[in-house]
Design a protein around this motif. Structure first.
Motif, PDB file in Angstrom:
ATOM      1  N   SER A  81       0.799  -1.209   0.000  1.00  0.00           N
ATOM      2  CA  SER A  81       0.000   0.000   0.000  1.00  0.00           C
ATOM      3  C   SER A  81       0.830   1.255   0.000  1.00  0.00           C
ATOM      4  O   SER A  81       0.305   2.346  -0.076  1.00  0.00           O
ATOM      5  N   ARG A 150      -6.264  -8.503   5.426  1.00  0.00           N
ATOM      6  CA  ARG A 150      -5.999  -8.586   3.991  1.00  0.00           C
ATOM      7  C   ARG A 150      -5.755  -7.218   3.354  1.00  0.00           C
ATOM      8  O   ARG A 150      -4.904  -7.077   2.479  1.00  0.00           O
ATOM      9  N   PHE A 151      -6.518  -6.211   3.782  1.00  0.00           N
ATOM     10  CA  PHE A 151      -6.396  -4.904   3.155  1.00  0.00           C
ATOM     11  C   PHE A 151      -5.980  -3.818   4.154  1.00  0.00           C
ATOM     12  O   PHE A 151      -6.390  -2.657   4.025  1.00  0.00           O
ATOM     13  N   THR A 152      -5.194  -4.185   5.149  1.00  0.00           N
ATOM     14  CA  THR A 152      -4.641  -3.210   6.081  1.00  0.00           C
ATOM     15  C   THR A 152      -3.120  -3.311   6.066  1.00  0.00           C
ATOM     16  O   THR A 152      -2.552  -4.276   5.561  1.00  0.00           O
ATOM     17  N   LYS A 400     -11.274   1.888  -5.404  1.00  0.00           N
ATOM     18  CA  LYS A 400      -9.815   2.036  -5.410  1.00  0.00           C
ATOM     19  C   LYS A 400      -9.395   3.348  -4.759  1.00  0.00           C
ATOM     20  O   LYS A 400      -8.454   3.381  -3.952  1.00  0.00           O
ATOM     21  N   TYR A 403      -9.996   3.207  -0.845  1.00  0.00           N
ATOM     22  CA  TYR A 403      -9.048   2.349  -0.143  1.00  0.00           C
ATOM     23  C   TYR A 403      -7.655   2.968  -0.109  1.00  0.00           C
ATOM     24  O   TYR A 403      -6.927   2.841   0.883  1.00  0.00           O
ATOM     25  N   TYR A 407      -7.621   3.658   3.629  1.00  0.00           N
ATOM     26  CA  TYR A 407      -7.056   2.414   4.154  1.00  0.00           C
ATOM     27  C   TYR A 407      -5.573   2.230   3.831  1.00  0.00           C
ATOM     28  O   TYR A 407      -4.985   1.214   4.184  1.00  0.00           O
ATOM     29  N   TYR A 409      -4.098   1.535   1.127  1.00  0.00           N
ATOM     30  CA  TYR A 409      -3.914   0.295   0.375  1.00  0.00           C
ATOM     31  C   TYR A 409      -4.356   0.507  -1.068  1.00  0.00           C
ATOM     32  O   TYR A 409      -5.467   0.983  -1.324  1.00  0.00           O
ATOM     33  N   LEU A 411      -5.583  -1.103  -4.295  1.00  0.00           N
ATOM     34  CA  LEU A 411      -6.224  -2.330  -4.756  1.00  0.00           C
ATOM     35  C   LEU A 411      -5.872  -2.638  -6.207  1.00  0.00           C
ATOM     36  O   LEU A 411      -5.804  -1.749  -7.049  1.00  0.00           O
ATOM     37  N   GLU A 415      -8.530  -7.614  -6.923  1.00  0.00           N
ATOM     38  CA  GLU A 415      -9.000  -7.434  -5.552  1.00  0.00           C
ATOM     39  C   GLU A 415     -10.323  -6.682  -5.518  1.00  0.00           C
ATOM     40  O   GLU A 415     -11.210  -7.003  -4.704  1.00  0.00           O
ATOM     41  N   LEU A 419     -13.804  -8.103  -3.918  1.00  0.00           N
ATOM     42  CA  LEU A 419     -14.557  -7.349  -2.921  1.00  0.00           C
ATOM     43  C   LEU A 419     -16.024  -7.195  -3.305  1.00  0.00           C
ATOM     44  O   LEU A 419     -16.917  -7.255  -2.463  1.00  0.00           O
TER      45      LEU A 419
END
Length: 427
Positions: A81, A150-152, A400, A403, A407, A409, A411, A415, A419
């Motif tokens: 990320s 997974r997404f952190t 996208k 995130y 987040y 991150y 994507l 992904e 989601l």
């Protein structure tokens, strides 16, 4: 921890004084130091080191969080990320100064001039602080699931679970929170009960407890407030602007939809889909905001919500759309499969027309629970789902962007598809 170091230093200095006094007076110096029981309380609250965070003394832990103005001694690695997840050592002189602030409940608090680490008392606040700056989070309230990880960021995934004050009977670990040594404690709520709880917690911890308002319509101002007290006004404004613009745009779109074009929606919760929240509940607010007509004609259950209803009621309501909740471990989650595979649901218009959609949930539920900033992207998703002819969102691109901004991150296309696998209208 700085506080403990100061206390130990005081004790050590007093011990030296006793020794020197005894040598000079034949041992009659004892009474000159036993009247010093206030040594620890003399420490300014809030200037402590966080677990994985940064103290005012300027020494950085392996997490890579930089102190106020240190000299970098090492370099970190980059996660997917783009967030630093490696190690580094920074040194600087200690900063023990404080500044007065008025929190969002109107309480006058002294906070450190330099804030590098924040512990939040609930998942709502922790999620909020993660989006503001993942490296400022001092600890978690719950263990992260594999899906949440997974997404952190890598830094966030490796934080210690310190517990928290939320839900039914949950309490934080006082000793571990003090050991983590955050500069601030963040708590949600601005009512009288929240104020009393914050005052009591501040007394127990010896760390400033700051209240913010995480109500939906106050989210943007909370970002600005945290930006001011942490010295990162630009970041606070950036997140606040996105939040405000999203909510305002949703209201404008809803106002443009004629009444005869409004669609009916049922929010299906828990494993069988036979729990829901009617219009006016904070748990179903995205339906109201986005112009949907919530068909649930039932009482609002306070707190966690999830009013139980019967299959016969849902059939009678016959919604055009069903939003199936996935509750991230706080209840038996995932009603989508039950709805799609149970013949009783097949007579409902939403099922017959193929308008049953599952809430995206990773790393947090887009629709509800926790009622935090994770629902901001949910606004665009729900409104585009119900009224594509009135919106101009490319939800995959919006996902996208959200995130990346919130987040930390970036994507991939794959992904994003994963989601949203059960969450988009058929093309």
């Amino acid at each position: 921890m700085r506080k403990n170091f100061r206390v130990l230093g005081t004790v050590f200095a007093l011990a030296l004084a006793v020794t020197a006094g005894c040598a000079a007076t034949g041992g009659n110096a004892q009474s000159s130091v036993t009247s010093e029981p206030q040594a620890e309380t003399a420490v300014e609250p809030g200037n402590e080191t966080a677990a994985g965070g940064q103290s005012g003394s300027g020494t950085q832990t392996e997490s890579g969080n930089q102190a106020e103005s240190g000299t970098q001694m090492g370099s970190g690695t980059q996660t997917e990320s783009g967030n630093q997840a490696g190690s580094g050592t920074y040194t600087e002189s200690a900063s023990l100064t404080e500044k007065p602030v008025k929190d969002m409940a109107g309480r006058d608090i002294q906070v450190p001039d330099v804030v590098k680490s924040v512990y939040s008392t609930s998942p709502v606040g922790t999620n909020f602080m993660y989006t503001f700056d993942d490296r400022m989070v001092a600890g978690l309230n719950v263990d992260l699931s594999d899906e949440e990880k997974r997404f952190t960021t890598e830094y966030y995934q490796n934080l210690t679970n310190l517990g928290g004050w939320y839900g039914k009977g949950n309490e934080g670990n006082i000793e571990e929170i003090i050991k983590a040594d955050p500069d601030l404690v963040l708590a949600s709520g601005v009512d009288r009960s929240s104020i009393d709880t914050a005052d009591q917690l501040q007394e127990k911890l010896g760390i400033p407890v700051v209240l913010i308002d995480t109500d939906f319509d106050s989210m943007a101002e909370s970002y600005r407030f945290v930006g001011r007290i942490t010295g990162n006004v630009e970041r606070g404004e950036k997140l606040a602007a996105y939040t405000e613009e999203t909510i305002q745009r949703a209201r404008e779109i809803t106002a443009s939809i004629p009444e005869d074009k409004r669609v009916t929606v049922y929010y299906a919760e828990e494993a069988l889909g036979l729990n829901t929240d009617p219009s006016g509940s904070p748990h179903s607010r995205l339906i109201d905001l986005c112009g949907g007509i919530n068909v649930a004609d039932c009482e609002i259950s306070p707190g966690y919500g999830r009013t139980e209803v019967s299959m016969e009621q849902v059939i009678a309501w016959d919604p055009q759309f069903i939003i199936a909740c996935v509750d991230n471990g706080f209840a038996d989650s995932g009603s989508y499969s039950a709805i799609m595979n149970n013949s009783q649901w097949a007579v409902i218009r939403a099922v017959k027309d193929g308008h049953v959609y599952e809430t995206p949930t990773v790393p947090q539920n887009w629709f509800d629970r926790p009622p935090s900033v994770n629902t901001i992207i949910g606004i665009k998703w729900v409104q585009n789902l119900l009224y594509p002819e009135y919106t101009d969102y490319d939800i995959k691109e919006e996902t996208k962007a959200f995130y990346s901004l919130f987040y930390h991150y970036d994507l991939s296309d794959g992904e994003v598809d994963s989601l949203l696998a059960r969450s988009l209208r058929a093309q």
